[in-house]
Design a protein around this motif. Structure first.
Motif, PDB file in Angstrom:
ATOM      1  N   ALA A 140       0.858  -1.186   0.000  1.00  0.00           N
ATOM      2  CA  ALA A 140       0.000   0.000   0.000  1.00  0.00           C
ATOM      3  C   ALA A 140       0.890   1.230   0.000  1.00  0.00           C
ATOM      4  CB  ALA A 140      -0.909  -0.003   1.228  1.00  0.00           C
ATOM      5  N   VAL A 141       0.531   2.218  -0.821  1.00  0.00           N
ATOM      6  CA  VAL A 141       1.347   3.429  -0.921  1.00  0.00           C
ATOM      7  C   VAL A 141       0.453   4.666  -0.880  1.00  0.00           C
ATOM      8  CG1 VAL A 141       3.168   2.298  -2.253  1.00  0.00           C
ATOM      9  CG2 VAL A 141       1.269   3.395  -3.460  1.00  0.00           C
ATOM     10  N   ARG A 142       1.071   5.813  -0.602  1.00  0.00           N
ATOM     11  CA  ARG A 142       0.370   7.103  -0.618  1.00  0.00           C
ATOM     12  C   ARG A 142       1.050   8.026  -1.625  1.00  0.00           C
ATOM     13  NH1 ARG A 142       1.228  10.154   3.288  1.00  0.00           N
ATOM     14  NH2 ARG A 142       2.871   9.009   4.407  1.00  0.00           N
ATOM     15  N   LYS A 143       0.237   8.722  -2.408  1.00  0.00           N
ATOM     16  CA  LYS A 143       0.776   9.775  -3.276  1.00  0.00           C
ATOM     17  C   LYS A 143       0.924  11.048  -2.453  1.00  0.00           C
ATOM     18  CE  LYS A 143      -2.410   9.041  -6.424  1.00  0.00           C
ATOM     19  NZ  LYS A 143      -3.235   9.095  -7.660  1.00  0.00           N
ATOM     20  N   VAL A 144       2.063  11.714  -2.584  1.00  0.00           N
ATOM     21  CA  VAL A 144       2.324  12.892  -1.752  1.00  0.00           C
ATOM     22  C   VAL A 144       2.943  14.010  -2.588  1.00  0.00           C
ATOM     23  CG1 VAL A 144       2.649  11.548   0.365  1.00  0.00           C
ATOM     24  CG2 VAL A 144       4.629  12.054  -1.097  1.00  0.00           C
ATOM     25  N   MET A 145       2.819  15.241  -2.068  1.00  0.00           N
ATOM     26  CA  MET A 145       3.593  16.367  -2.562  1.00  0.00           C
ATOM     27  C   MET A 145       4.013  17.198  -1.365  1.00  0.00           C
ATOM     28  SD  MET A 145       0.782  18.965  -4.264  1.00  0.00           S
ATOM     29  CE  MET A 145       2.053  20.162  -4.707  1.00  0.00           C
ATOM     30  N   ALA A 146       5.013  18.042  -1.552  1.00  0.00           N
ATOM     31  CA  ALA A 146       5.555  18.817  -0.441  1.00  0.00           C
ATOM     32  C   ALA A 146       4.674  20.017  -0.121  1.00  0.00           C
ATOM     33  CB  ALA A 146       6.965  19.272  -0.768  1.00  0.00           C
ATOM     34  N   ALA A 147       4.832  20.516   1.109  1.00  0.00           N
ATOM     35  CA  ALA A 147       4.121  21.729   1.529  1.00  0.00           C
ATOM     36  C   ALA A 147       5.046  22.944   1.548  1.00  0.00           C
ATOM     37  CB  ALA A 147       3.513  21.522   2.914  1.00  0.00           C
ATOM     38  N   THR A 148       6.358  22.702   1.412  1.00  0.00           N
ATOM     39  CA  THR A 148       7.347  23.789   1.471  1.00  0.00           C
ATOM     40  C   THR A 148       8.357  23.627   0.341  1.00  0.00           C
ATOM     41  OG1 THR A 148       8.844  22.560   2.920  1.00  0.00           O
ATOM     42  CG2 THR A 148       7.114  23.876   3.982  1.00  0.00           C
ATOM     43  N   PRO A 149       9.082  24.695  -0.002  1.00  0.00           N
ATOM     44  CA  PRO A 149      10.065  24.622  -1.093  1.00  0.00           C
ATOM     45  C   PRO A 149      11.194  23.625  -0.865  1.00  0.00           C
ATOM     46  CG  PRO A 149       9.523  26.911  -0.606  1.00  0.00           C
ATOM     47  CD  PRO A 149       8.904  26.093   0.483  1.00  0.00           C
ATOM     48  N   GLU A 150      11.426  23.235   0.381  1.00  0.00           N
ATOM     49  CA  GLU A 150      12.504  22.274   0.667  1.00  0.00           C
ATOM     50  C   GLU A 150      12.175  20.883   0.134  1.00  0.00           C
ATOM     51  OE1 GLU A 150      11.241  24.375   2.949  1.00  0.00           O
ATOM     52  OE2 GLU A 150      12.964  25.749   2.831  1.00  0.00           O
ATOM     53  N   GLY A 151      10.918  20.663  -0.204  1.00  0.00           N
ATOM     54  CA  GLY A 151      10.515  19.376  -0.739  1.00  0.00           C
ATOM     55  C   GLY A 151      10.234  18.350   0.346  1.00  0.00           C
ATOM     56  N   LEU A 152       9.752  17.201  -0.067  1.00  0.00           N
ATOM     57  CA  LEU A 152       9.393  16.119   0.849  1.00  0.00           C
ATOM     58  C   LEU A 152      10.025  14.826   0.360  1.00  0.00           C
ATOM     59  CD1 LEU A 152       7.567  15.125   3.250  1.00  0.00           C
ATOM     60  CD2 LEU A 152       5.815  14.673   1.514  1.00  0.00           C
ATOM     61  N   GLU A 153      10.741  14.151   1.244  1.00  0.00           N
ATOM     62  CA  GLU A 153      11.385  12.891   0.893  1.00  0.00           C
ATOM     63  C   GLU A 153      10.327  11.841   0.555  1.00  0.00           C
ATOM     64  OE1 GLU A 153      15.300  11.212   0.462  1.00  0.00           O
ATOM     65  OE2 GLU A 153      14.790  13.169   1.294  1.00  0.00           O
ATOM     66  N   CYS A 154      10.578  11.061  -0.490  1.00  0.00           N
ATOM     67  CA  CYS A 154       9.645   9.993  -0.858  1.00  0.00           C
ATOM     68  C   CYS A 154      10.414   8.715  -1.164  1.00  0.00           C
ATOM     69  CB  CYS A 154       8.764  10.424  -2.029  1.00  0.00           C
ATOM     70  SG  CYS A 154       9.626  11.084  -3.456  1.00  0.00           S
ATOM     71  N   ASP A 155       9.680   7.606  -1.243  1.00  0.00           N
ATOM     72  CA  ASP A 155      10.300   6.298  -1.454  1.00  0.00           C
ATOM     73  C   ASP A 155      10.469   5.968  -2.931  1.00  0.00           C
ATOM     74  OD1 ASP A 155      10.485   5.609   1.314  1.00  0.00           O
ATOM     75  OD2 ASP A 155       8.333   5.212   1.307  1.00  0.00           O
ATOM     76  N   THR A 156       9.551   6.432  -3.751  1.00  0.00           N
ATOM     77  CA  THR A 156       9.634   6.253  -5.194  1.00  0.00           C
ATOM     78  C   THR A 156       8.720   7.292  -5.837  1.00  0.00           C
ATOM     79  OG1 THR A 156       9.498   4.671  -7.028  1.00  0.00           O
ATOM     80  CG2 THR A 156       7.891   4.405  -5.246  1.00  0.00           C
ATOM     81  N   PHE A 157       8.305   7.069  -7.092  1.00  0.00           N
ATOM     82  CA  PHE A 157       7.550   8.124  -7.770  1.00  0.00           C
ATOM     83  C   PHE A 157       6.755   7.590  -8.958  1.00  0.00           C
ATOM     84  CE2 PHE A 157      12.151   8.379  -8.944  1.00  0.00           C
ATOM     85  CZ  PHE A 157      12.074   7.750 -10.171  1.00  0.00           C
ATOM     86  N   ASN A 158       5.730   8.354  -9.312  1.00  0.00           N
ATOM     87  CA  ASN A 158       5.149   8.273 -10.654  1.00  0.00           C
ATOM     88  C   ASN A 158       6.087   9.063 -11.555  1.00  0.00           C
ATOM     89  OD1 ASN A 158       2.241   8.902  -8.877  1.00  0.00           O
ATOM     90  ND2 ASN A 158       2.440   7.015 -10.055  1.00  0.00           N
ATOM     91  N   ARG A 195      20.147   2.627  -3.627  1.00  0.00           N
ATOM     92  CA  ARG A 195      21.507   3.058  -3.923  1.00  0.00           C
ATOM     93  C   ARG A 195      21.895   4.316  -3.152  1.00  0.00           C
ATOM     94  NH1 ARG A 195      23.819   1.615  -9.257  1.00  0.00           N
ATOM     95  NH2 ARG A 195      22.861  -0.350  -9.874  1.00  0.00           N
ATOM     96  N   GLY A 196      21.009   4.782  -2.286  1.00  0.00           N
ATOM     97  CA  GLY A 196      21.309   5.942  -1.463  1.00  0.00           C
ATOM     98  C   GLY A 196      20.982   7.281  -2.091  1.00  0.00           C
ATOM     99  N   VAL A 197      20.260   7.280  -3.218  1.00  0.00           N
ATOM    100  CA  VAL A 197      19.888   8.526  -3.886  1.00  0.00           C
ATOM    101  C   VAL A 197      18.704   9.155  -3.160  1.00  0.00           C
ATOM    102  CG1 VAL A 197      19.028   9.549  -6.033  1.00  0.00           C
ATOM    103  CG2 VAL A 197      20.726   7.704  -6.120  1.00  0.00           C
ATOM    104  N   HIS A 198      18.756  10.455  -2.965  1.00  0.00           N
ATOM    105  CA  HIS A 198      17.649  11.162  -2.330  1.00  0.00           C
ATOM    106  C   HIS A 198      16.583  11.503  -3.367  1.00  0.00           C
ATOM    107  CE1 HIS A 198      19.419  11.668   1.634  1.00  0.00           C
ATOM    108  NE2 HIS A 198      20.563  11.956   1.041  1.00  0.00           N
ATOM    109  N   LEU A 199      15.343  11.136  -3.064  1.00  0.00           N
ATOM    110  CA  LEU A 199      14.201  11.468  -3.905  1.00  0.00           C
ATOM    111  C   LEU A 199      13.324  12.436  -3.134  1.00  0.00           C
ATOM    112  CD1 LEU A 199      13.097   7.852  -4.983  1.00  0.00           C
ATOM    113  CD2 LEU A 199      14.942   9.232  -5.947  1.00  0.00           C
ATOM    114  N   ARG A 200      13.025  13.579  -3.732  1.00  0.00           N
ATOM    115  CA  ARG A 200      12.167  14.567  -3.079  1.00  0.00           C
ATOM    116  C   ARG A 200      11.115  15.060  -4.060  1.00  0.00           C
ATOM    117  NH1 ARG A 200      14.419  15.761   1.770  1.00  0.00           N
ATOM    118  NH2 ARG A 200      13.038  17.523   2.175  1.00  0.00           N
ATOM    119  N   VAL A 201       9.899  15.200  -3.559  1.00  0.00           N
ATOM    120  CA  VAL A 201       8.813  15.720  -4.370  1.00  0.00           C
ATOM    121  C   VAL A 201       8.648  17.207  -4.081  1.00  0.00           C
ATOM    122  CG1 VAL A 201       7.037  15.035  -2.686  1.00  0.00           C
ATOM    123  CG2 VAL A 201       6.407  15.391  -5.082  1.00  0.00           C
ATOM    124  N   SER A 202       8.360  17.976  -5.119  1.00  0.00           N
ATOM    125  CA  SER A 202       8.276  19.423  -5.017  1.00  0.00           C
ATOM    126  C   SER A 202       6.958  19.883  -4.392  1.00  0.00           C
ATOM    127  CB  SER A 202       8.449  20.033  -6.407  1.00  0.00           C
ATOM    128  OG  SER A 202       8.252  21.429  -6.377  1.00  0.00           O
TER     129      SER A 202
END
Length: 271
Positions: A140-158, A195-202
């Motif tokens: 089960a997953v949740r679709k998310v977006m950030a609330a601030t310009p710093e972005g929000l860390e996520c596990d993967t993406f569309n 692989r340790g790459v940071h994923l952030r949603v805007s």
């Protein structure tokens, strides 16, 4: 000097949407120089011919059996073999109606991070974006977006809009060959995280893109059981081998076995 971006997408028989998507990217982000590699998976509406007329577009031709993951895999492989260098690679869907300045905004952010651009539907609600696991065991997953310009860390993406720094793109694996259509982008994001790459949603929508409907798919409970079962095993459904491998690799073997069975139970009880 302009920021350079290589855009990668796959398309099939939606000529006007494809051309509009490219036009909005180029015209709406004047500080960025775009090149594109587009896989046309056997379109019959003139999409490939129209794209080939553009100087900054390389068109790859599919047979009609590549679907999303296969088309993207072919384009990514081509991009890594060109020998050219860019600041970023942009994975995008050709049905996104991009807003002006969307990619410029993402390109101004941390260059050691993969940035996900969320999209909204016609009502302005989040449709695609960052993906966060809702459970360590359940898929089960949740679709998310950030609330601030710093972005929000996520596990993967569309992968409707994902801006990847070029060095990260070159060192990243491709979409795995097991995936035909769905799950390829999710698995790709999970691979990057491992692989340790940071994923952030805007925190800003990059454009409009409506959610796909379940109507007419294997998940449509109004369809007869046998028809749902047939559609489940098609490339655009939830093919059992691909689903099992996705669960095994991104969750665990127990989850893979259990949740490989659950879709059949859903079909049986008409859910």
């Amino acid at each position: 000097m302009k920021t350079s971006v290589l855009g990668i997408a796959t398309c099939f028989n939606r000529r006007e949407k494809t051309l509009t998507s490219l036009s909005r990217l180029m015209e709406g982000n004047p500080s960025i120089r775009f090149d594109f590699i587009i896989t046309d998976d056997g379109s019959t509406d003139g999409t490939a011919q129209a794209l080939a007329e553009k100087e900054n577009v390389t068109v790859l031709t599919g047979s009609g059996s590549l679907y999303y993951s296969g088309g993207m895999r072919l384009a990514v492989d081509c991009a890594k073999k060109t020998g050219k260098t860019y600041d970023y690679c942009l994975l995008f869907n050709d049905d996104v109606a991009f807003y002006d300045g969307a990619i410029e905004y993402l390109a101004e952010k941390d260059r050691n991070t993969v940035w996900v651009g969320p999209t909204c539907d016609e009502a302005g609600a989040l449709s695609y974006g960052g993906i966060v696991k809702a459970s360590r065991w359940r898929p089960a997953v949740r679709k998310v977006m950030a609330a601030t310009p710093e972005g929000l860390e996520c596990d993967t993406f569309n992968a409707n809009c994902v801006l990847i720094p070029w060095k990260i793109f070159l060192s990243a694996p491709n979409i795995q060959p097991v995936y035909t259509h769905a799950m390829g982008d999710f698995d790709f994001g999970f691979q990057l995280r491992r692989r340790g790459v940071h994923l952030r949603v805007s925190d800003r929508f990059v454009g409009r893109c409506s959610n796909n409907s379940d109507q007419g798919t294997w998940a449509d409970s109004a369809l007869p059981r046998m028809e749902r079962l047939r559609r489940k095993e098609t490339p655009k459904g939830l093919p059992r081998r691909e689903w099992y491998i996705y669960l095994r690799d991104n969750y665990n073997p127990f989850t893979a076995v259990l949740y490989s069975i659950i879709p059949y139970i859903r079909i049986l009880i008409r859910k």
